[in-house]
Each structure stands twice: as C-alpha cells, then as structure tokens.
Design a protein around this motif. Structure first.
Motif, PDB file in Angstrom:
ATOM      1  N   LEU A 147       0.814  -1.223   0.000  1.00 35.02           N
ATOM      2  CA  LEU A 147       0.000   0.000   0.000  1.00 35.02           C
ATOM      3  C   LEU A 147       0.843   1.267   0.000  1.00 35.02           C
ATOM      4  O   LEU A 147       0.532   2.237  -0.699  1.00 35.02           O
ATOM      5  N   THR A 148       1.900   1.301   0.788  1.00 35.47           N
ATOM      6  CA  THR A 148       2.720   2.510   0.905  1.00 35.47           C
ATOM      7  C   THR A 148       3.951   2.458   0.009  1.00 35.47           C
ATOM      8  O   THR A 148       4.877   3.258   0.199  1.00 35.47           O
ATOM      9  N   ASP A 149       3.970   1.541  -0.971  1.00 36.31           N
ATOM     10  CA  ASP A 149       5.118   1.363  -1.855  1.00 36.31           C
ATOM     11  C   ASP A 149       6.405   1.253  -1.037  1.00 36.31           C
ATOM     12  O   ASP A 149       7.341   2.049  -1.199  1.00 36.31           O
ATOM     13  N   PRO A 150       6.484   0.261  -0.152  1.00 35.58           N
ATOM     14  CA  PRO A 150       7.604   0.186   0.794  1.00 35.58           C
ATOM     15  C   PRO A 150       8.915  -0.168   0.127  1.00 35.58           C
ATOM     16  O   PRO A 150       8.951  -0.798  -0.945  1.00 35.58           O
ATOM     17  N   GLU A 151      10.008   0.217   0.776  1.00 33.92           N
ATOM     18  CA  GLU A 151      11.332  -0.121   0.282  1.00 33.92           C
ATOM     19  C   GLU A 151      11.727  -1.531   0.688  1.00 33.92           C
ATOM     20  O   GLU A 151      12.424  -2.232  -0.041  1.00 33.92           O
ATOM     21  N   LEU A 152      11.274  -1.951   1.871  1.00 32.52           N
ATOM     22  CA  LEU A 152      11.622  -3.269   2.422  1.00 32.52           C
ATOM     23  C   LEU A 152      10.361  -4.104   2.575  1.00 32.52           C
ATOM     24  O   LEU A 152       9.362  -3.647   3.142  1.00 32.52           O
ATOM     25  N   LEU A 153      10.420  -5.338   2.082  1.00 30.87           N
ATOM     26  CA  LEU A 153       9.314  -6.284   2.237  1.00 30.87           C
ATOM     27  C   LEU A 153       9.767  -7.450   3.101  1.00 30.87           C
ATOM     28  O   LEU A 153      10.799  -8.072   2.818  1.00 30.87           O
ATOM     29  N   ILE A 154       9.011  -7.724   4.150  1.00 34.60           N
ATOM     30  CA  ILE A 154       9.289  -8.868   5.012  1.00 34.60           C
ATOM     31  C   ILE A 154       8.160  -9.872   4.803  1.00 34.60           C
ATOM     32  O   ILE A 154       6.999  -9.604   5.136  1.00 34.60           O
ATOM     33  N   LEU A 155       8.494 -11.007   4.229  1.00 38.49           N
ATOM     34  CA  LEU A 155       7.510 -12.024   3.864  1.00 38.49           C
ATOM     35  C   LEU A 155       7.763 -13.266   4.695  1.00 38.49           C
ATOM     36  O   LEU A 155       8.763 -13.964   4.504  1.00 38.49           O
ATOM     37  N   THR A 183      13.931  -4.441  -1.583  1.00 33.68           N
ATOM     38  CA  THR A 183      14.672  -5.280  -0.642  1.00 33.68           C
ATOM     39  C   THR A 183      13.688  -6.276  -0.045  1.00 33.68           C
ATOM     40  O   THR A 183      12.626  -5.884   0.449  1.00 33.68           O
ATOM     41  N   ILE A 184      14.034  -7.550  -0.085  1.00 27.88           N
ATOM     42  CA  ILE A 184      13.108  -8.594   0.361  1.00 27.88           C
ATOM     43  C   ILE A 184      13.784  -9.485   1.391  1.00 27.88           C
ATOM     44  O   ILE A 184      14.907  -9.956   1.183  1.00 27.88           O
ATOM     45  N   LEU A 185      13.107  -9.683   2.502  1.00 26.03           N
ATOM     46  CA  LEU A 185      13.499 -10.697   3.480  1.00 26.03           C
ATOM     47  C   LEU A 185      12.436 -11.788   3.434  1.00 26.03           C
ATOM     48  O   LEU A 185      11.275 -11.551   3.790  1.00 26.03           O
TER      49      LEU A 185
END
Length: 315
Positions: A147-155, A183-185
C-alpha cells in the motif's frame, strides 16, 4: 546504508536464548532468504525488525533507524498467519487500511485498484474476503503490504499451506518485486523457493547463524567433478585399470564418473597419460537442500563435540 544491519544481536526469554550474537547485513535491493527449522529464531528476528519486541543486547538498524518503529512506513509485512474480517470486500479492506496509512483520495483509490490488478484480484474485489481461497487471501495480504510502496518487504512463509498453483502465483509476484529492486526478506521452509527467489541466504540453528552467503556461491561448492570419457569405454573399469584410488571415485555410470574435486588433477593426469579420450569435464552444483542439510549436520556435530560447561560453586 544497508537495509538491515545487526551486530551481535541477542534476544533472551527468561532462561531461553532465542537469538544469540547475530551479526548480519542485508544490502538495499537484495533478496535475502532466512532458513531454519521451527524454533530456530526466524520469527524472533522478524519481531525484532518490526519493533514488536526489543533486543536483550546488541545493535540493530532497519533502513538506517535504530528505533526500528520509525521505519514502519517504509516496510511492507506479510505475517505467517494473516487474519481478515471475512464480511468485508477485498477492496474495502485495502481502502480502510490505506486510509490508516495515509493512502486516500482519488490518487489513493487508483493506487488500490492498480494493486488489486497486480495481484489478480480485480475481478473479485467486491466479494467478501471470507469467500476467497487461501491463495487469494495471501495475494490480498501482499497487496496490503504494498500500500505505501515500501522499500523493504518482510515475507514470513508467504506460500505455506497453499496449493501448487497458488504457490506459483505468489512466487511470480515476489519475483516481480525483486526485479523492481525491492529489498526482500523471505522466511520460508521451501528451499527450492528460496533458491529461485533469493540472492543471499542465512541459516539459523537454535538461535545461531551457522551459514550465510550468496546462493550462487553456496550451491557451486559441492567439490564434485563429472568426467565423461569416450562412449565405448567403461568409466569404472578404466579408473580401476589406471589405479585411481577408490575413495576418490564417488559414482560411475557407463562412460561417466563423478570424482572428488581434490582428486581431479591426479585423475586427469592418469587419463591423459593413458591417452583416454575425454569428452567433457564439469564441476557439479549442489542443491540448496544439500547445503542446508550439510550445514545443520556440521553444526550439530560441532555442538556435540563441545565440552559441557563446568559448574561452579560450592562442594
């Protein structure tokens, strides 16, 4: 500035250590896979990153913030067990959360419609979330995280419990986000999934990081070489005739043999001197599953080998 950086990060619960002396850097734009069995410390690490709990000791920065809650607006989080109000529609769910996050007005509504299309829910956007399949609900959770076009995604286990088609759809979404430079975790039990979606990995075992590195480096370190000789020759008979030590031979099939990497030069010399025609020679990669099993077995063996601490105190 790294997306995530921690130095000797430790989290203890009373007498139990959930995470011990974890030092890790995840660069911006990197896709990082966090592996480990249940209870290894993955969920504890994610809670620390989100600021839901606080470290016992050590240092932690998320997107440059030591007070990690300050980074929340730049983080998209998909929980392992996402919960929804089943009576509202998927679109209304995103609109409500969007307002809370400051995504509103006509621009916000267009953004939400674009997200619904991106996760392939535009045709069911007006249906109650309770009527969605688990795969559809997981795609809605990813839309909410974006929703907020985040820089970091934690999945956290984004494909757990899904059918193969739904798993594929989620992985396609993650691959697209990775290609955009997010960036994805990714926390996952599916090693083939991590191998396909991540640049680097870390393996947690009982709160310790026992192995980390680039996926490409880890899977190419099998130290096994496959040698193919002329088709009319039997590889095993040829190696025995040339007095190649049996411990150097891992497997033979027809005119192909697999040998230990450290024995490659000696075996090649024997083949060349005997004028044995060589068709191919190539190092073999190992799967991430093999890397994981080997690393955890070595960690367990090292733990057993350590002497037990000597108790101090009175007689």
């Amino acid at each position: 500035m790294a997306a995530i950086e921690c130095v000797e990060l430790t989290k203890m619960y009373e007498q139990r250590t959930a995470l011990r002396d974890l030092s890790l850097t995840i660069e911006r734009g990197q896709s990082f896979g966090l592996l480990g069995e249940n209870g290894a410390g993955k969920s504890t690490f994610v809670r620390l990153l989100m600021g839901f709990i606080f470290p016992t000791s050590g240092q932690l920065q998320v997107l440059g913030k030591t007070k990690v809650a300050q980074a929340h607006t730049a983080i998209g989080y998909v929980h392992e067990r996402t919960l929804f109000e089943p009576r509202i529609s998927g679109r209304r769910y995103l609109v409500h959360l969007g307002r809370l996050a400051g995504v509103q007005g006509s621009v916000g509504l267009k953004h939400i419609d674009a997200l619904l299309e991106r996760v392939h829910l535009q045709d069911v956007a007006q249906r109650p979330v309770g009527s969605y399949s688990k795969g559809m609900q997981q795609r809605l959770a990813i839309a909410q995280a974006l929703l907020t076009d985040p820089e970091l995604l934690i999945l956290d286990e984004p494909t757990s419990g899904l059918d193969p088609r739904s798993q594929w759809e989620i992985r396609q979404l993650i691959q697209g986000l990775r290609q955009e430079g997010k960036t994805i975790l990714l926390c996952s039990h599916y090693l083939t999934e991590v191998e396909a979606l991540c640049d680097t990995i870390g393996i947690l075992r009982r709160g310790h990081m026992i192995l980390s590195g680039a996926v490409s480096d880890l899977v190419s370190s099998k130290n096994v070489v496959e040698i193919t000789i002329a088709e009319q020759l039997d590889a095993r008979e040829t190696l025995v005739r040339l007095e190649v030590p049996m411990q150097a031979i891992l497997d033979t099939h027809g005119n192909t043999c697999k040998v230990r990497g450290e024995s490659q030069a000696e075996i090649l010399e024997k083949l060349v001197l005997a004028h044995v025609p060589l068709l191919s020679l190539q190092p073999l990669n190992q799967s991430l599953e093999e890397v994981y099993v080997q690393a955890t077995e070595q960690a367990d063996a090292a733990a057993i080998a350590q002497p037990a601490p000597v108790a101090s105190g009175g007689k």
